[in-house]
Design a protein around this motif. Sequence first.
Motif, PDB file in Angstrom:
ATOM      1  N   LYS A 246      52.140  28.098  -8.423  1.00  0.00           N
ATOM      2  CA  LYS A 246      51.687  27.676  -7.129  1.00  0.00           C
ATOM      3  C   LYS A 246      51.586  27.199  -6.453  1.00  0.00           C
ATOM      4  O   LYS A 246      51.894  27.703  -5.025  1.00  0.00           O
ATOM      5  CB  LYS A 246      50.518  25.974  -7.925  1.00  0.00           C
ATOM      6  CG  LYS A 246      49.108  26.368  -6.748  1.00  0.00           C
ATOM      7  CD  LYS A 246      48.332  25.251  -7.140  1.00  0.00           C
ATOM      8  CE  LYS A 246      46.931  25.009  -6.176  1.00  0.00           C
ATOM      9  NZ  LYS A 246      46.230  24.015  -6.976  1.00  0.00           N
TER      10      LYS A 246
ATOM     11  N   GLU B 299      51.803  28.791  -2.643  1.00  0.00           N
ATOM     12  CA  GLU B 299      51.372  28.335  -1.150  1.00  0.00           C
ATOM     13  C   GLU B 299      52.635  28.319   0.019  1.00  0.00           C
ATOM     14  O   GLU B 299      51.832  28.580   1.095  1.00  0.00           O
ATOM     15  CB  GLU B 299      50.763  27.323  -1.383  1.00  0.00           C
ATOM     16  CG  GLU B 299      49.555  27.193  -1.979  1.00  0.00           C
ATOM     17  CD  GLU B 299      49.178  25.851  -2.712  1.00  0.00           C
ATOM     18  OE1 GLU B 299      50.199  25.040  -2.715  1.00  0.00           O
ATOM     19  OE2 GLU B 299      47.894  25.562  -3.265  1.00  0.00           O
TER      20      GLU B 299
ATOM     21  N   TYR C 291      49.709  33.937  -9.941  1.00  0.00           N
ATOM     22  CA  TYR C 291      50.909  33.819  -8.850  1.00  0.00           C
ATOM     23  C   TYR C 291      51.315  34.592  -7.960  1.00  0.00           C
ATOM     24  O   TYR C 291      52.531  35.129  -8.581  1.00  0.00           O
ATOM     25  CB  TYR C 291      50.539  32.163  -8.218  1.00  0.00           C
ATOM     26  CG  TYR C 291      50.293  31.206  -8.546  1.00  0.00           C
ATOM     27  CD1 TYR C 291      49.455  30.853  -9.317  1.00  0.00           C
ATOM     28  CD2 TYR C 291      48.668  30.753  -7.546  1.00  0.00           C
ATOM     29  CE1 TYR C 291      48.793  29.642  -9.669  1.00  0.00           C
ATOM     30  CE2 TYR C 291      47.569  30.043  -7.501  1.00  0.00           C
ATOM     31  CZ  TYR C 291      48.098  29.618  -8.942  1.00  0.00           C
ATOM     32  OH  TYR C 291      46.623  28.431  -8.720  1.00  0.00           O
TER      33      TYR C 291
END
Length: 197
Positions: A77, A81, A108
């Motif tokens: 994650k 991001e 992801y």
Amino acid sequence: MASSSSCYLLLFSLFLISTAPLLVSADQFAVGGEKGWAKPTGNDSETYNEWASQNRFHVGDEALFKYQKDSVLVVNKEDYENCITSNPISKFADGNTVFAFDHFGFFYFISGQPGHCKSGQRLIIRVMVQSEVEPPQNTTTPPPKPAEEGGGDHDDGDDSFRFGPPGSIFSGSKMGVASSCFTTAAVAALVILCLFG
């Protein structure tokens, strides 16, 4: 008139044969639809995450990434991001990557090409739990960490994605719906045949 024991045996056999595909069926989703896995141009009608939100992913389903001169990185994650490409969980660069979801949770994906992730070439896929594949609740050993499983994250405290699709457990599969309709029609025909034949 057919004997009732042979009718019941035939009926049960048909039921087992016709429901077998439902137990192993999985869907393959072409990431990004027709455009595939490519750097957004700015004129795109939807983002990859908007595309993903229109689909329901379950354990056993697959994501098909089609691309040229690019790559697919499975990341955690934080790297998603921040578009960090240096520490992927998995990397694929074959142009035709099929990624199978082997557990529930969040997966992801980002492009490995410089600047592509920041331009929007990234994707979160949420794989939902169906009651048939949900792990037992009273186990003595905790589940492995997501990095050990080969990708994806899941938060044991978040039950918001532990539900299956609405309605039938097979509603995410076109093959499952077709097979279910066939089973219903075939069973009805056999019942009529056994009772009145």
